[in-house]
Every structure is written in structure tokens, then in C-alpha cells.
Motif scaffolding. Sequence first.
Motif, mmCIF file in Angstrom:
data_model
loop_
_atom_site.group_PDB
_atom_site.id
_atom_site.type_symbol
_atom_site.label_atom_id
_atom_site.label_comp_id
_atom_site.label_asym_id
_atom_site.label_seq_id
_atom_site.Cartn_x
_atom_site.Cartn_y
_atom_site.Cartn_z
ATOM 1 N N LYS A 75 0.832 -1.209 0.000
ATOM 2 C CA LYS A 75 0.000 0.000 0.000
ATOM 3 C C LYS A 75 0.866 1.260 0.000
ATOM 4 N N LEU A 76 1.934 1.265 0.798
ATOM 5 C CA LEU A 76 2.811 2.440 0.855
ATOM 6 C C LEU A 76 3.479 2.697 -0.494
ATOM 7 N N ILE A 77 3.958 1.647 -1.140
ATOM 8 C CA ILE A 77 4.594 1.794 -2.451
ATOM 9 C C ILE A 77 3.623 2.419 -3.445
ATOM 10 N N ILE A 78 2.384 1.948 -3.436
ATOM 11 C CA ILE A 78 1.373 2.467 -4.359
ATOM 12 C C ILE A 78 1.003 3.904 -4.025
ATOM 13 N N LEU A 79 0.693 4.170 -2.758
ATOM 14 C CA LEU A 79 0.236 5.503 -2.355
ATOM 15 C C LEU A 79 1.321 6.567 -2.473
ATOM 16 N N LEU A 80 2.568 6.184 -2.214
ATOM 17 C CA LEU A 80 3.663 7.149 -2.242
ATOM 18 C C LEU A 80 4.329 7.254 -3.609
ATOM 19 N N HIS A 81 3.849 6.455 -4.562
ATOM 20 C CA HIS A 81 4.385 6.476 -5.931
ATOM 21 C C HIS A 81 5.905 6.312 -5.941
ATOM 22 N N VAL A 82 6.356 5.282 -5.224
ATOM 23 C CA VAL A 82 7.784 4.989 -5.116
ATOM 24 C C VAL A 82 8.060 3.711 -5.895
ATOM 25 N N GLU A 83 9.192 3.682 -6.575
ATOM 26 C CA GLU A 83 9.603 2.452 -7.244
ATOM 27 C C GLU A 83 9.772 1.369 -6.171
ATOM 28 N N PRO A 84 9.210 0.187 -6.393
ATOM 29 C CA PRO A 84 9.287 -0.875 -5.383
ATOM 30 C C PRO A 84 10.704 -1.186 -4.909
ATOM 31 N N LEU A 85 11.652 -1.288 -5.828
ATOM 32 C CA LEU A 85 13.028 -1.610 -5.430
ATOM 33 C C LEU A 85 13.626 -0.497 -4.573
ATOM 34 N N GLU A 86 13.347 0.748 -4.920
ATOM 35 C CA GLU A 86 13.834 1.879 -4.126
ATOM 36 C C GLU A 86 13.276 1.811 -2.707
#
Length: 97
Positions: A60-71
Motif C-alpha cells: 500500500k505504501l509503495i502504491i500511495l507514495l508512488h515509489v519504485e518498489p526496489l527503491e
Amino acid sequence: MHLNQKSHVPLVRDYLKVYRNKMGYSAEYLSRELDVSAVYYRQIEGGQRGKRLPIELVIKLIILLHVEPLEFLKAEASYLSSYEELNGIKKYKKIRW
């Protein structure tokens, strides 16, 4: 607290604050979007809520924060490594990227 339990020194998840601020989200807004209480989310950021994040929350955090998963995963791995070092935990091998 049980006598055999060690208390650990909390370590702030600064990377979460950076990602959240970059999106212009307040902790309260993000907690609502994550469907967790604001207190719980602040404890996560502040390092007082468990050492490891539940995978559902990570996704959820990766999606909501628009962060590359690996980063994101690298930032969390670095956090965990620092947390273990600060608290003298030698449970996991240090991840090298």
C-alpha cells in the motif's frame, strides 16, 4: 514487560517521512488511505511500532507514495540494518546492493 524481554531503541523511518512529504501528504491523510489509525502510522514512522512492516502495508505504501518498489525495499532494508546495528541484533545478514 517480562524480565527476559529486552527493550529496543526506536529508530525513525526518515525515508517514509521524505516520501510522504514529497507527495505533500500529512501523516493523518496517509493513515486514512492506509486504513490505519493516525497514531499507528506515526508509531511506524517514529520507529516505535514493530521492527518489520507487514507486506500488505509495504505494498500500500509503495502504491500511495508512488515509489519504485526496489527503491522502497532498499530504503526499508537499510532501515532494518541500521535498526539491528543500533540495537545489537545480529539476527540477519546485512544486505549488500
